[in-house]
Design a protein around this motif. Structure first.
Motif, PDB file in Angstrom:
ATOM      1  N   ASN A 229      -4.571   6.717 -23.526  1.00 30.25           N
ATOM      2  CA  ASN A 229      -4.977   6.215 -22.406  1.00 30.25           C
ATOM      3  C   ASN A 229      -3.573   5.749 -21.557  1.00 30.25           C
ATOM      4  N   PHE A 230      -2.708   6.774 -21.675  1.00 30.80           N
ATOM      5  CA  PHE A 230      -1.491   6.739 -20.931  1.00 30.80           C
ATOM      6  C   PHE A 230      -1.499   7.067 -19.534  1.00 30.80           C
ATOM      7  N   ASN A 231      -2.102   7.813 -18.909  1.00 35.34           N
ATOM      8  CA  ASN A 231      -2.278   7.983 -17.507  1.00 35.34           C
ATOM      9  C   ASN A 231      -2.572   6.836 -16.823  1.00 35.34           C
ATOM     10  N   GLN A 232      -3.512   6.481 -17.348  1.00 35.69           N
ATOM     11  CA  GLN A 232      -4.345   4.770 -16.517  1.00 35.69           C
ATOM     12  C   GLN A 232      -3.032   3.802 -16.485  1.00 35.69           C
ATOM     13  N   ALA A 233      -2.493   3.661 -17.893  1.00 34.75           N
ATOM     14  CA  ALA A 233      -1.445   2.569 -18.176  1.00 34.75           C
ATOM     15  C   ALA A 233       0.006   2.712 -17.164  1.00 34.75           C
ATOM     16  N   LEU A 234       0.244   4.085 -17.071  1.00 33.32           N
ATOM     17  CA  LEU A 234       1.612   4.557 -16.400  1.00 33.32           C
ATOM     18  C   LEU A 234       1.259   4.375 -14.865  1.00 33.32           C
ATOM     19  N   ILE A 235       0.346   4.912 -14.399  1.00 33.46           N
ATOM     20  CA  ILE A 235      -0.210   4.760 -12.966  1.00 33.46           C
ATOM     21  C   ILE A 235      -0.211   3.174 -12.487  1.00 33.46           C
ATOM     22  N   SER A 236      -0.983   2.708 -13.345  1.00 31.38           N
ATOM     23  CA  SER A 236      -0.847   0.884 -13.281  1.00 31.38           C
ATOM     24  C   SER A 236       0.252   0.424 -13.017  1.00 31.38           C
ATOM     25  N   ALA A 237       1.077   0.800 -14.250  1.00 36.90           N
ATOM     26  CA  ALA A 237       2.345   0.061 -14.263  1.00 36.90           C
ATOM     27  C   ALA A 237       3.351   0.382 -13.107  1.00 36.90           C
ATOM     28  N   VAL A 238       3.364   1.634 -12.568  1.00 33.91           N
ATOM     29  CA  VAL A 238       4.180   1.997 -11.341  1.00 33.91           C
ATOM     30  C   VAL A 238       3.715   1.435 -10.307  1.00 33.91           C
ATOM     31  N   ARG A 239       2.219   1.325 -10.085  1.00 36.93           N
ATOM     32  CA  ARG A 239       1.801   0.716  -8.891  1.00 36.93           C
ATOM     33  C   ARG A 239       2.309  -0.812  -8.570  1.00 36.93           C
ATOM     34  N   GLN A 240       2.009  -1.370  -9.899  1.00 37.85           N
ATOM     35  CA  GLN A 240       2.418  -2.948 -10.254  1.00 37.85           C
ATOM     36  C   GLN A 240       3.955  -3.191  -9.950  1.00 37.85           C
ATOM     37  N   GLN A 241       4.677  -2.406 -10.544  1.00 33.70           N
ATOM     38  CA  GLN A 241       6.121  -2.501 -10.437  1.00 33.70           C
ATOM     39  C   GLN A 241       6.669  -2.359  -8.874  1.00 33.70           C
ATOM     40  N   THR A 242       6.232  -1.456  -8.298  1.00 32.55           N
ATOM     41  CA  THR A 242       6.370  -1.046  -6.775  1.00 32.55           C
ATOM     42  C   THR A 242       5.882  -2.173  -6.124  1.00 32.55           C
ATOM     43  N   GLN A 243       5.047  -2.729  -6.214  1.00 35.84           N
ATOM     44  CA  GLN A 243       4.557  -3.905  -5.508  1.00 35.84           C
ATOM     45  C   GLN A 243       5.623  -5.223  -5.672  1.00 35.84           C
ATOM     46  N   LEU A 244       5.740  -5.109  -6.896  1.00 40.45           N
ATOM     47  CA  LEU A 244       6.695  -6.372  -7.289  1.00 40.45           C
ATOM     48  C   LEU A 244       8.159  -6.194  -6.872  1.00 40.45           C
ATOM     49  N   ASN A 245       8.735  -5.039  -6.938  1.00 36.80           N
ATOM     50  CA  ASN A 245      10.010  -4.789  -6.157  1.00 36.80           C
ATOM     51  C   ASN A 245       9.980  -5.032  -4.672  1.00 36.80           C
ATOM     52  N   ASN A 246       8.618  -4.614  -4.041  1.00 36.13           N
ATOM     53  CA  ASN A 246       8.828  -4.896  -2.519  1.00 36.13           C
ATOM     54  C   ASN A 246       8.770  -6.157  -2.125  1.00 36.13           C
ATOM     55  N   SER A 247       7.755  -6.962  -2.778  1.00 41.86           N
ATOM     56  CA  SER A 247       7.610  -8.155  -2.550  1.00 41.86           C
ATOM     57  C   SER A 247       8.592  -9.210  -2.688  1.00 41.86           C
ATOM     58  N   THR A 248       9.606  -8.755  -3.867  1.00 35.59           N
ATOM     59  CA  THR A 248      10.774  -9.501  -4.129  1.00 35.59           C
ATOM     60  C   THR A 248      11.794  -9.297  -3.325  1.00 35.59           C
ATOM     61  N   SER A 249      11.996  -8.144  -2.869  1.00 42.71           N
ATOM     62  CA  SER A 249      12.873  -7.682  -1.699  1.00 42.71           C
ATOM     63  C   SER A 249      12.648  -8.173  -0.351  1.00 42.71           C
ATOM     64  N   ASP A 250      11.318  -8.528   0.039  1.00 42.04           N
ATOM     65  CA  ASP A 250      10.689  -9.099   1.216  1.00 42.04           C
ATOM     66  C   ASP A 250      11.173 -10.517   1.232  1.00 42.04           C
ATOM     67  N   TYR A 251      10.935 -11.140   0.076  1.00 46.88           N
ATOM     68  CA  TYR A 251      11.445 -12.568  -0.031  1.00 46.88           C
ATOM     69  C   TYR A 251      12.881 -12.953  -0.011  1.00 46.88           C
ATOM     70  N   LEU A 252      13.894 -11.920  -0.703  1.00 47.37           N
ATOM     71  CA  LEU A 252      15.264 -11.985  -0.486  1.00 47.37           C
ATOM     72  C   LEU A 252      15.680 -11.653   0.894  1.00 47.37           C
ATOM     73  N   ALA A 253      14.882 -10.974   1.399  1.00 48.52           N
ATOM     74  CA  ALA A 253      15.458 -10.677   2.948  1.00 48.52           C
ATOM     75  C   ALA A 253      15.609 -12.038   3.898  1.00 48.52           C
ATOM     76  N   ASN A 254      14.930 -12.953   3.427  1.00 47.72           N
ATOM     77  CA  ASN A 254      14.851 -14.238   4.169  1.00 47.72           C
ATOM     78  C   ASN A 254      15.901 -15.113   3.660  1.00 47.72           C
ATOM     79  N   VAL A 255      16.638 -14.845   2.737  1.00 45.75           N
ATOM     80  CA  VAL A 255      17.758 -15.588   2.266  1.00 45.75           C
ATOM     81  C   VAL A 255      18.824 -15.551   3.078  1.00 45.75           C
ATOM     82  N   ASP A 256      19.492 -16.799   3.433  1.00 47.42           N
ATOM     83  CA  ASP A 256      20.691 -16.517   4.243  1.00 47.42           C
ATOM     84  C   ASP A 256      22.014 -16.491   3.513  1.00 47.42           C
TER      85      ASP A 256
END
Length: 356
Positions: A229-256
């Motif tokens: 079940n490698f394909n499903q686990a890999l694509i799920s993880a990549v999508r999730q980590q991409t979203q987490l990276n982006n949401s965290t970067s958006d959060y930090l962008a508001n830090v003065d």
């Protein structure tokens, strides 16, 4: 020393030994728990620690959703006794096609899976020419088989696409899962080999190399994909980590940063933030994301070879695989990591803090 004093001393030593043993066991459990945390949980800890230290609440990130696939229905009209009379079927007794048609017309054949349907179509194409050689070209049996053979050749690519989107082992490739890949990426080599076989099968179909197709290899490779079940686990993880990276970067962008790195302050808060970054992202998340990126680089050409040219009805998958699109899984993943690290580079430069 009296027996009482000796007993007291032994009890003290025993208590100390038990206490050290308990503390060691507790520490081991804590370390084991930390080591076995899912990467997504580690990322949430990373985000929460940043929010607590910076005293700014996290915004709610949009929820990842399953990709909605459009079902592909291909109604292939099989040769039945209505098309070939019993007398005509008897004329096929000298060739293997007779057995194939009989099995197809059985109850088991009517409940065939996408894989068995594809195998039947290929085997029909493989067996029909030898059968036609033994029939009169003007006979109804010859004309029926010849027409069916041409039809199956024309529709075989469509039948293969039906396998991609209807077979459970391949369809779930694009669905989210909570299953987490091992840090050693167990199953990558086996999955790559299975996808290579599947891509070869597709190429043989497109090039009409029917005689070279080994239909018996299809079930084992699907079983191999199911096992890991490698394909499903890999694509799920990549999508999730991409979203987490982006949401965290958006959060930090508001830090003065001018406030956080104010030289008139002792930079204690900035130092704590730096420690959080090193503990969670640099030490745990970045190595994990590098593993995901490496695995995806190996498998992306196979995903594209199999799915990219069969996605006319699946625009969401096309967006994830198209090499020129920023939504491409690998491109979006790498960009999210680069943007996140870029913010931290700017942080260290502004705060004049060593990242080491």
């Amino acid at each position: 020393m009296s027996h009482l004093e000796t007993l007291k001393t032994d009890n003290q030593h025993s208590n100390q030994t038990w206490l050290f043993g308990y503390l060691f066991t507790l520490l081991s459990c804590l370390l084991l728990s930390a080591c076995t945390d899912k990467p997504s949980d580690v990322y949430l800890q990373y985000q929460q620690r940043l929010a607590n230290t910076l005293e700014q609440p996290l915004s709610q990130a949009p929820e990842l959703n399953n990709i909605v696939l459009t079902p592909i229905h291909y109604e292939q009209e099989a040769l039945t006794t209505q098309q070939l009379s019993l007398l005509q079927l008897a004329q096929l007794s000298h060739c293997k096609l007779n057995t194939l048609i009989a099995e197809r017309n059985s109850q088991l054949g009517k409940l065939a899976t996408p894989a068995s349907q594809l195998i039947y179509q290929i085997q029909f194409i493989q067996l029909a020419p030898a059968c036609l050689e033994k029939l009169e070209p003007s006979s109804k049996s010859y004309l029926a088989i010849k027409g069916e053979l041409n039809n199956k050749k024309q529709q075989l690519v469509v039948q293969f696409n039906q396998l991609l989107y209807n077979d459970p082992e391949l369809k779930r490739t694009w669905q989210l899962t909570s299953y987490t890949l091992d840090t050693n990426l167990a199953g990558l080599t086996e999955t790559e080999a299975a996808l290579n076989q599947l891509a070869t099968l597709k190429q043989q179909i497109k090039q009409q190399q029917y005689a070279q197709i080994d239909t018996q290899a299809l079930y084992p490779l699907l079983s191999q994909l199911h096992q890991y079940n490698f394909n499903q686990a890999l694509i799920s993880a990549v999508r999730q980590q991409t979203q987490l990276n982006n949401s965290t970067s958006d959060y930090l962008a508001n830090v003065d940063l001018t406030m956080l790195c104010n030289p008139l302050k002792n930079k204690r808060q900035a130092q704590i933030v730096s420690n959080i970054f090193k503990k969670y992202y640099l030490a745990q998340l970045q190595p994990y994301q590098a593993q995901l990126s490496g695995a995806l680089e190996r498998l992306m050409p196979l995903y594209q070879a199999l799915w990219l040219n069969s996605t006319s009805m699946q625009p969401q998958i096309a967006a994830l695989l198209s090499p020129s699109q920023p939504s491409n899984l690998l491109i979006a993943f790498k960009d999210s990591a680069k943007s996140h690290v870029f913010w931290w580079q700017n942080f260290y430069k502004t705060c004049e803090i060593s990242p080491i």
